[in-house]
Design a protein around this motif. Structure first.
Motif, PDB file in Angstrom:
ATOM      1  N   UNK A  51       0.853  -1.193   0.000  1.00 16.00           N
ATOM      2  CA  UNK A  51       0.000   0.000   0.000  1.00 16.00           C
ATOM      3  C   UNK A  51       0.890   1.246   0.000  1.00 16.00           C
ATOM      4  N   UNK A  52       0.765   2.053  -1.023  1.00 15.15           N
ATOM      5  CA  UNK A  52       1.663   3.215  -1.068  1.00 15.15           C
ATOM      6  C   UNK A  52       1.122   4.387  -0.241  1.00 15.15           C
ATOM      7  N   UNK A  53       1.978   5.399  -0.123  1.00 12.57           N
ATOM      8  CA  UNK A  53       1.650   6.535   0.754  1.00 12.57           C
ATOM      9  C   UNK A  53       0.384   7.263   0.293  1.00 12.57           C
ATOM     10  N   UNK A  54       0.272   7.410  -1.020  1.00 12.79           N
ATOM     11  CA  UNK A  54      -0.885   8.150  -1.540  1.00 12.79           C
ATOM     12  C   UNK A  54      -2.202   7.456  -1.156  1.00 12.79           C
ATOM     13  N   UNK A  55      -2.205   6.119  -1.269  1.00 10.88           N
ATOM     14  CA  UNK A  55      -3.417   5.370  -0.916  1.00 10.88           C
ATOM     15  C   UNK A  55      -3.706   5.462   0.580  1.00 10.88           C
ATOM     16  N   UNK A  56      -2.624   5.393   1.366  1.00  9.89           N
ATOM     17  CA  UNK A  56      -2.803   5.488   2.821  1.00  9.89           C
ATOM     18  C   UNK A  56      -3.435   6.833   3.212  1.00  9.89           C
ATOM     19  N   UNK A  57      -2.924   7.901   2.588  1.00  6.97           N
ATOM     20  CA  UNK A  57      -3.443   9.231   2.928  1.00  6.97           C
ATOM     21  C   UNK A  57      -4.868   9.418   2.409  1.00  6.97           C
ATOM     22  N   UNK A  58      -5.171   8.780   1.277  1.00  7.37           N
ATOM     23  CA  UNK A  58      -6.547   8.835   0.753  1.00  7.37           C
ATOM     24  C   UNK A  58      -7.504   8.128   1.709  1.00  7.37           C
ATOM     25  N   UNK A  59      -7.027   7.012   2.221  1.00  5.56           N
ATOM     26  CA  UNK A  59      -7.843   6.239   3.157  1.00  5.56           C
ATOM     27  C   UNK A  59      -8.114   7.060   4.425  1.00  5.56           C
ATOM     28  N   UNK A  60      -7.085   7.739   4.872  1.00  2.00           N
ATOM     29  CA  UNK A  60      -7.241   8.575   6.058  1.00  2.00           C
ATOM     30  C   UNK A  60      -8.228   9.719   5.794  1.00  2.00           C
ATOM     31  N   UNK A  61      -8.092  10.351   4.611  1.00  4.22           N
ATOM     32  CA  UNK A  61      -8.998  11.450   4.270  1.00  4.22           C
ATOM     33  C   UNK A  61     -10.445  10.937   4.193  1.00  4.22           C
ATOM     34  N   UNK A  62     -10.605   9.704   3.717  1.00  7.24           N
ATOM     35  CA  UNK A  62     -11.932   9.081   3.667  1.00  7.24           C
ATOM     36  C   UNK A  62     -12.474   8.909   5.085  1.00  7.24           C
ATOM     37  N   UNK A  63     -11.605   8.430   5.961  1.00  8.59           N
ATOM     38  CA  UNK A  63     -11.967   8.218   7.374  1.00  8.59           C
ATOM     39  C   UNK A  63     -12.392   9.537   8.040  1.00  8.59           C
ATOM     40  N   UNK A  64     -11.746  10.637   7.626  1.00  9.78           N
ATOM     41  CA  UNK A  64     -12.027  11.947   8.231  1.00  9.78           C
ATOM     42  C   UNK A  64     -13.128  12.717   7.512  1.00  9.78           C
ATOM     43  N   UNK A  65     -13.700  12.103   6.475  1.00  4.83           N
ATOM     44  CA  UNK A  65     -14.764  12.778   5.721  1.00  4.83           C
ATOM     45  C   UNK A  65     -14.243  13.945   4.899  1.00  4.83           C
ATOM     46  N   UNK A  66     -12.990  13.863   4.487  1.00  3.32           N
ATOM     47  CA  UNK A  66     -12.416  14.970   3.717  1.00  3.32           C
ATOM     48  C   UNK A  66     -12.187  14.594   2.248  1.00  3.32           C
ATOM     49  N   UNK A  67     -12.822  13.516   1.817  1.00  2.00           N
ATOM     50  CA  UNK A  67     -12.617  13.074   0.436  1.00  2.00           C
ATOM     51  C   UNK A  67     -13.868  13.383  -0.389  1.00  2.00           C
ATOM     52  N   UNK A  68     -13.655  13.948  -1.556  1.00  2.09           N
ATOM     53  CA  UNK A  68     -14.786  14.304  -2.425  1.00  2.09           C
ATOM     54  C   UNK A  68     -15.377  13.050  -3.087  1.00  2.09           C
ATOM     55  N   UNK A  69     -16.554  13.171  -3.653  1.00  5.15           N
ATOM     56  CA  UNK A  69     -17.352  12.067  -4.188  1.00  5.15           C
ATOM     57  C   UNK A  69     -16.627  11.005  -4.986  1.00  5.15           C
ATOM     58  N   UNK A  70     -15.970  11.406  -6.057  1.00  5.13           N
ATOM     59  CA  UNK A  70     -15.329  10.436  -6.942  1.00  5.13           C
ATOM     60  C   UNK A  70     -14.232   9.661  -6.207  1.00  5.13           C
ATOM     61  N   UNK A  71     -13.401  10.396  -5.462  1.00  2.00           N
ATOM     62  CA  UNK A  71     -12.318   9.756  -4.720  1.00  2.00           C
ATOM     63  C   UNK A  71     -12.836   8.831  -3.619  1.00  2.00           C
ATOM     64  N   UNK A  72     -13.941   9.232  -3.011  1.00  2.00           N
ATOM     65  CA  UNK A  72     -14.526   8.405  -1.951  1.00  2.00           C
ATOM     66  C   UNK A  72     -14.982   7.057  -2.544  1.00  2.00           C
ATOM     67  N   UNK A  73     -15.591   7.111  -3.721  1.00  2.00           N
ATOM     68  CA  UNK A  73     -16.033   5.888  -4.396  1.00  2.00           C
ATOM     69  C   UNK A  73     -14.854   4.976  -4.708  1.00  2.00           C
ATOM     70  N   UNK A  74     -13.765   5.599  -5.095  1.00  2.00           N
ATOM     71  CA  UNK A  74     -12.552   4.841  -5.425  1.00  2.00           C
ATOM     72  C   UNK A  74     -12.026   4.108  -4.178  1.00  2.00           C
TER      73      UNK A  74
END
Lengths: 202, 169
Positions: free
Chosen positions: B1-24
């Motif tokens: 799992x690379x850093x970008x995915x880890x940070x995306x996952x965290x942003x998802x957890x914090x509700x800071x990810x926009x629609x398309x990225x959240x779906x991903x």
């Protein structure tokens, strides 16, 4: 406003009276929110004496700036912002006086914790509140000031990434990276503390 | 799992990810148990910290804590009062400062004018050779109205070596 009237008055009414120079009204505001302001200072400073001093300084500044308080947030939130800024200033001053440790140099990249497998069990479940508090307290003490601050601002203060970036004067990417590292490190530390306690109990 | 995915996952957890990225991230969570474990860890840590947030009590009695705040407020207010100028001095300052500025400006204008006047080429001192053949020099200083004529006598030209061609036999 009399003392009994103060105790039943709303924060807004007390702020209004304090703006007019009523110091007993201001004392009531302090009495209501002093624990919260102290708690925020303590989680950032990890030092009781600094936390007491800085929280008192925050109240003095709040009195001086009462005319600037617009009432957009609660008075407690407003004073919390003041104390956070005071703590950040103090931590920056302290940081200038000490050499960067290897851990601090590693803080942006995340060190080994980033690569570790996730802690599968919730390390804080079934803990008494006091025990949880102590455990988290110990783990927070092991974080660098930058990681601790980002955690405090996000988890306790409920700030968004961009707000934290503005407060800490860094990029959103740095905030995300620090937050991730801080959380992972907290999870590892809490798991370690749990296993140490279990070994002691046996 | 690379850093970008880890940070995306965290942003998802914090509700800071926009629609398309959240779906991903959700699609990724559905197929990757490591991602689910990491999300659970982030959520557990966050929940533990939020419980702990304000669970601290100030280790000082109310009066003791307040008295220091009150003293400091009064000290700073007294200091500000001490720093305020007395009324007559303030009034004097209010008068003196613009008057001083006007005087300084007038003095500046006068000095510049004087300098320009002295630099006027038509008024500059002048030295000229009035009669070059007779070695006579004239010095004129227009500003002081002085004229000085300097005569060399006998004229230096008279003592000059005669041109051999000029000597008459």
């Amino acid at each position: 406003m009399s003392e009994s009237a103060n105790s039943s008055a709303s924060d807004e009414a007390l702020v209004q009276a304090a703006r007019g120079g009523d110091m007993t009204a201001f004392e009531e505001i302090v009495a209501r929110h002093r624990d919260k302001i102290y708690a925020r200072a303590y989680t950032m400073m990890r030092n009781e004496e600094d936390a007491v001093d800085l929280s008192q300084e925050a109240w003095v500044k709040a009195w001086q700036r009462l005319s600037q308080f617009q009432g957009e947030s609660s008075v407690a939130t407003w004073v919390t912002r003041i104390v956070i800024n005071l703590c950040l200033d103090q931590l920056r001053r302290q940081k200038r006086h000490r050499a960067e440790s290897i851990e601090e140099m590693n803080e942006e990249s995340g060190g080994v914790e980033r690569q570790m497998p996730a802690v599968e069990v919730n390390p804080t479940e079934r803990l008494e509140r006091a025990e949880l508090r102590e455990r988290i307290d110990q783990a927070l003490a092991q974080l660098t000031y930058a990681h601790r601050t980002v955690l405090v601002l996000h988890e306790f203060q409920g700030m968004e990434y961009k707000e934290i970036a503005r407060t800490m004067d860094c990029s959103i990417g740095t905030v995300m990276s620090r937050l991730f590292y801080a959380r992972r490190k907290m999870a590892v530390l809490l798991a370690d503390l749990k296993s140490e306690n279990e070994a002691d109990a046996k | 799992m690379n850093e970008e995915l880890q940070l995306k996952l965290q942003a998802y957890c914090d509700g800071e990810l926009a629609g398309h990225n959240a779906g991903e991230v959700e699609a990724w969570l559905a197929k990757d148990p490591d991602a689910r474990a990491l999300l659970a860890e982030l959520q557990n840590t966050r929940a533990a910290l939020r419980q702990f947030g304000d669970d601290l009590t100030l280790p000082a009695p109310r009066d003791f804590y307040w008295s220091k705040i009150q003293r400091e407020i009064r000290r700073q207010e007294n200091r500000r009062t001490d720093e305020l100028p007395v009324p007559w001095l303030a009034a004097l300052r209010r008068f003196l400062m613009p008057a001083g500025a006007v005087a300084a400006a007038l003095l500046g204008v006068f000095l510049v004018g004087e300098q320009l006047r002295q630099n006027d080429p038509s008024r500059a001192a002048d030295m000229e050779v009035a009669f070059s053949d007779s070695d006579t020099f004239t010095y004129r200083d227009f500003s002081s109205g002085t004229t000085l004529v300097w005569l060399s006598y006998p004229a230096e030209i008279e003592f000059a070596e005669p041109d051999p061609g000029d000597i008459l036999d």
